[in-house]
Design a protein around this motif. Structure first.
Motif, PDB file in Angstrom:
ATOM      1  N   ALA A  66      -5.842   6.287  -7.344  1.00  0.00           N
ATOM      2  CA  ALA A  66      -6.815   5.662  -6.461  1.00  0.00           C
ATOM      3  C   ALA A  66      -6.127   4.861  -5.371  1.00  0.00           C
ATOM      4  N   VAL A  67      -6.882   4.628  -4.296  1.00  0.00           N
ATOM      5  CA  VAL A  67      -6.482   3.734  -3.212  1.00  0.00           C
ATOM      6  C   VAL A  67      -7.508   2.619  -3.141  1.00  0.00           C
ATOM      7  N   TYR A  68      -7.059   1.366  -3.181  1.00  0.00           N
ATOM      8  CA  TYR A  68      -7.939   0.221  -3.011  1.00  0.00           C
ATOM      9  C   TYR A  68      -7.833  -0.260  -1.566  1.00  0.00           C
ATOM     10  N   ASP A  69      -8.966  -0.293  -0.877  1.00  0.00           N
ATOM     11  CA  ASP A  69      -9.047  -0.763   0.503  1.00  0.00           C
ATOM     12  C   ASP A  69      -9.752  -2.120   0.463  1.00  0.00           C
ATOM     13  N   ILE A  70      -8.978  -3.190   0.326  1.00  0.00           N
ATOM     14  CA  ILE A  70      -9.528  -4.528   0.096  1.00  0.00           C
ATOM     15  C   ILE A  70      -9.659  -5.243   1.435  1.00  0.00           C
ATOM     16  N   GLY A  71     -10.891  -5.600   1.771  1.00  0.00           N
ATOM     17  CA  GLY A  71     -11.196  -6.066   3.119  1.00  0.00           C
ATOM     18  C   GLY A  71     -11.404  -4.868   4.014  1.00  0.00           C
ATOM     19  N   ALA A  72     -12.293  -3.974   3.591  1.00  0.00           N
ATOM     20  CA  ALA A  72     -12.414  -2.653   4.222  1.00  0.00           C
ATOM     21  C   ALA A  72     -13.144  -2.670   5.553  1.00  0.00           C
ATOM     22  N   HIS A  73     -13.944  -3.706   5.816  1.00  0.00           N
ATOM     23  CA  HIS A  73     -14.766  -3.767   7.014  1.00  0.00           C
ATOM     24  C   HIS A  73     -15.679  -2.536   7.041  1.00  0.00           C
ATOM     25  N   ILE A  74     -15.648  -1.710   8.091  1.00  0.00           N
ATOM     26  CA  ILE A  74     -16.520  -0.535   8.140  1.00  0.00           C
ATOM     27  C   ILE A  74     -15.957   0.628   7.325  1.00  0.00           C
ATOM     28  N   GLY A  75     -14.824   0.421   6.668  1.00  0.00           N
ATOM     29  CA  GLY A  75     -14.257   1.468   5.821  1.00  0.00           C
ATOM     30  C   GLY A  75     -13.447   2.498   6.559  1.00  0.00           C
ATOM     31  N   PRO A  90      -4.402   2.635  -9.725  1.00  0.00           N
ATOM     32  CA  PRO A  90      -4.207   2.505  -8.276  1.00  0.00           C
ATOM     33  C   PRO A  90      -2.773   2.850  -7.880  1.00  0.00           C
ATOM     34  N   TYR A  91      -2.645   3.739  -6.919  1.00  0.00           N
ATOM     35  CA  TYR A  91      -1.334   4.103  -6.385  1.00  0.00           C
ATOM     36  C   TYR A  91      -1.010   3.310  -5.126  1.00  0.00           C
ATOM     37  N   LEU A  92      -2.059   2.929  -4.399  1.00  0.00           N
ATOM     38  CA  LEU A  92      -1.893   2.252  -3.118  1.00  0.00           C
ATOM     39  C   LEU A  92      -2.982   1.194  -2.994  1.00  0.00           C
ATOM     40  N   ILE A  93      -2.595  -0.023  -2.594  1.00  0.00           N
ATOM     41  CA  ILE A  93      -3.533  -1.118  -2.386  1.00  0.00           C
ATOM     42  C   ILE A  93      -3.327  -1.667  -0.984  1.00  0.00           C
ATOM     43  N   LYS A  94      -4.404  -1.710  -0.194  1.00  0.00           N
ATOM     44  CA  LYS A  94      -4.359  -2.346   1.118  1.00  0.00           C
ATOM     45  C   LYS A  94      -5.124  -3.661   1.036  1.00  0.00           C
ATOM     46  N   ILE A  95      -4.499  -4.756   1.506  1.00  0.00           N
ATOM     47  CA  ILE A  95      -5.111  -6.083   1.432  1.00  0.00           C
ATOM     48  C   ILE A  95      -5.162  -6.682   2.831  1.00  0.00           C
ATOM     49  N   ASP A  96      -6.378  -6.957   3.309  1.00  0.00           N
ATOM     50  CA  ASP A  96      -6.592  -7.575   4.616  1.00  0.00           C
ATOM     51  C   ASP A  96      -7.793  -8.501   4.470  1.00  0.00           C
ATOM     52  N   VAL A  97      -7.546  -9.742   4.058  1.00  0.00           N
ATOM     53  CA  VAL A  97      -8.632 -10.644   3.667  1.00  0.00           C
ATOM     54  C   VAL A  97      -8.546 -11.980   4.398  1.00  0.00           C
ATOM     55  N   ARG A 119       2.632  -0.453 -10.780  1.00  0.00           N
ATOM     56  CA  ARG A 119       3.566  -0.551  -9.661  1.00  0.00           C
ATOM     57  C   ARG A 119       3.060   0.180  -8.409  1.00  0.00           C
ATOM     58  N   PRO A 120       1.884  -0.218  -7.921  1.00  0.00           N
ATOM     59  CA  PRO A 120       1.358   0.426  -6.710  1.00  0.00           C
ATOM     60  C   PRO A 120       2.122   0.000  -5.466  1.00  0.00           C
ATOM     61  N   TRP A 121       2.079   0.828  -4.450  1.00  0.00           N
ATOM     62  CA  TRP A 121       2.494   0.432  -3.111  1.00  0.00           C
ATOM     63  C   TRP A 121       1.410  -0.488  -2.555  1.00  0.00           C
ATOM     64  N   ILE A 122       1.799  -1.509  -1.807  1.00  0.00           N
ATOM     65  CA  ILE A 122       0.846  -2.487  -1.295  1.00  0.00           C
ATOM     66  C   ILE A 122       1.080  -2.687   0.196  1.00  0.00           C
ATOM     67  N   VAL A 123       0.043  -2.480   0.988  1.00  0.00           N
ATOM     68  CA  VAL A 123       0.074  -2.805   2.413  1.00  0.00           C
ATOM     69  C   VAL A 123      -0.749  -4.076   2.582  1.00  0.00           C
ATOM     70  N   CYS A 124      -0.101  -5.147   3.040  1.00  0.00           N
ATOM     71  CA  CYS A 124      -0.714  -6.470   3.014  1.00  0.00           C
ATOM     72  C   CYS A 124      -0.562  -7.151   4.369  1.00  0.00           C
ATOM     73  N   GLU A 125      -1.658  -7.720   4.855  1.00  0.00           N
ATOM     74  CA  GLU A 125      -1.592  -8.500   6.085  1.00  0.00           C
ATOM     75  C   GLU A 125      -1.017  -9.879   5.777  1.00  0.00           C
ATOM     76  N   LEU A 126      -0.032 -10.289   6.572  1.00  0.00           N
ATOM     77  CA  LEU A 126       0.572 -11.618   6.459  1.00  0.00           C
ATOM     78  C   LEU A 126       0.449 -12.286   7.822  1.00  0.00           C
ATOM     79  N   LEU A 127      -0.532 -13.183   7.939  1.00  0.00           N
ATOM     80  CA  LEU A 127      -0.803 -13.829   9.212  1.00  0.00           C
ATOM     81  C   LEU A 127       0.078 -15.060   9.408  1.00  0.00           C
ATOM     82  N   PRO A 128       0.463 -15.353  10.653  1.00  0.00           N
ATOM     83  CA  PRO A 128       1.271 -16.556  10.894  1.00  0.00           C
ATOM     84  C   PRO A 128       0.593 -17.828  10.394  1.00  0.00           C
TER      85      PRO A 128
END
Length: 350
Positions: free
Chosen positions: A66-75, A173-180, A199-208
């Motif tokens: 599975a892919v988790y799209d966390i903070g998906a907005h309109i998807g 979950p194989y891939l997790i995207k986090i944008d919250v 041990r999923p791959w994670i794409v994560c937003e890191l804001l200043p």
């Protein structure tokens, strides 16, 4: 006016996975910040390198994952993965707590006949409920953090954790995207059991502007599990950081990071580059806009196909890809960015 966006053409995926639609109906050109950005610049203008990273990772996802799209907005990301990889690819789950935006996410899924799941919930480090604050700036900046943006309204939303959802559903979950919107540390804290097990791959937003003390503490268990922190940039290879060094590389132009459970390989970077070239070909000139209450042109989302036994694709598509390839080649020169990067790579989700 209804808006459809052209999807990136990847011949390797066509050969390995079969046909997929050439366009995606996103319903409106002005209802949300994301739709407005897509109208102005197509997929090429909305986080193209992040798109390329997610599509490259989903391309290698094992069957049944599975892919988790966390903070998906309109998807958008869930829709891209679902459209390109179909039933044979990973199952995407879009998590979006804003009621109106989650409803739009479901409408986009249904009108495109896609298979991803929509969960109208926020994620954090404890299940329960929380206040979601509506940003004055944009609905894409709504956050559980009241200090993130100016606001006058809020709504109580359900909250779960990655660990609770994964355990209840028995998902891998194989891939997790986090944008919250600055709540990424809480999502990570609620994910440790899942990360240790899968041990999923994670794409994560890191804001200043996030709380980097909390974020460093949340990232430390991942680096202890040998996760590398890599800023997602057009240039490659990507430098590896840990929780003590990543802060110097966080900026307004470099906000999405790959938290990688394994070293990044040349094959991975080639896959990202191939997707990036294809995405950059999908600019505003490839959008399809229909007058109100009118239908899109016949065959607007007819699938891309590769003739059996060949790797040929239409000449017009090859010309678009060639132009995008020239942009990508210039982008990977150290110290240089894609022309127009201030517009093309500007985030609407701030």
């Amino acid at each position: 006016m209804p808006l459809a966006i052209t999807l990136p053409l990847n011949p390797d995926v066509l050969q390995s996975g079969g046909p997929y639609p050439r366009a995606l109906n996103v319903l409106s050109r002005k209802q949300t910040a994301v739709q407005r950005q897509l109208r102005r610049a197509g997929l090429a203008g909305y986080e193209p390198t992040t798109q390329a990273t997610l599509l490259a990772l989903a391309q290698q996802a094992p069957e049944g994952s599975a892919v988790y799209d966390i903070g998906a907005h309109i998807g958008l990301y869930s829709a891209l993965i679902s459209a390109v990889y179909g039933d044979g690819g990973p199952r995407a789950v879009a998590f979006e707590p804003t009621p109106e935006t989650a409803a739009l996410c479901r409408r986009i899924r249904d009108c495109n006949r896609l298979g991803f799941e929509v969960q109208q919930t926020a994620l954090a480090d404890e299940p329960g409920t929380a206040e979601l604050y509506f940003s004055h700036r944009s609905e894409s900046s709504n956050s559980l953090n009241p200090a993130h943006r100016k606001h006058t309204e809020s709504v109580t939303v359900p909250v779960t954790t990655v660990d609770a959802f994964t355990g209840e559903r028995g998902i891998t979950p194989y891939l997790i995207k986090i944008d919250v919107e600055t709540s990424e540390a809480a999502v990570l804290r609620g994910s440790y059991a899942t990360i240790r097990r899968h041990r999923p791959w994670i794409v994560c937003e890191l804001l200043p502007g996030t709380d980097h003390d909390a974020l460093r503490t949340a990232l430390a268990p991942l680096t202890a599990m040998d996760y590398g922190l890599h800023p997602i940039t057009p240039e490659s290879p990507w430098h590896r950081y840990d929780e003590t060094t990543y802060r110097s590389a966080v900026s307004g132009q470099c906000r999405d990071w790959l938290l990688a459970p394994r070293p990044l390989t040349p094959a991975f970077h080639r896959a990202v580059r191939q997707w990036l070239i294809a995405i950059l070909a999908c600019d505003e000139t490839t959008n399809i806009i229909s007058p109100d209450k009118a239908s899109f042109p016949y065959g607007w989302n007819a699938p891309y196909r590769t003739p059996r036994g060949t790797s040929r694709i239409p000449r017009t598509s090859l010309l678009r890809l060639a132009g995008a390839a020239a942009l990508a080649r210039r982008a990977v020169v150290p110290g240089r960015r894609i022309p127009g990067a201030g517009e093309r790579m500007a985030r609407t989700r701030t």
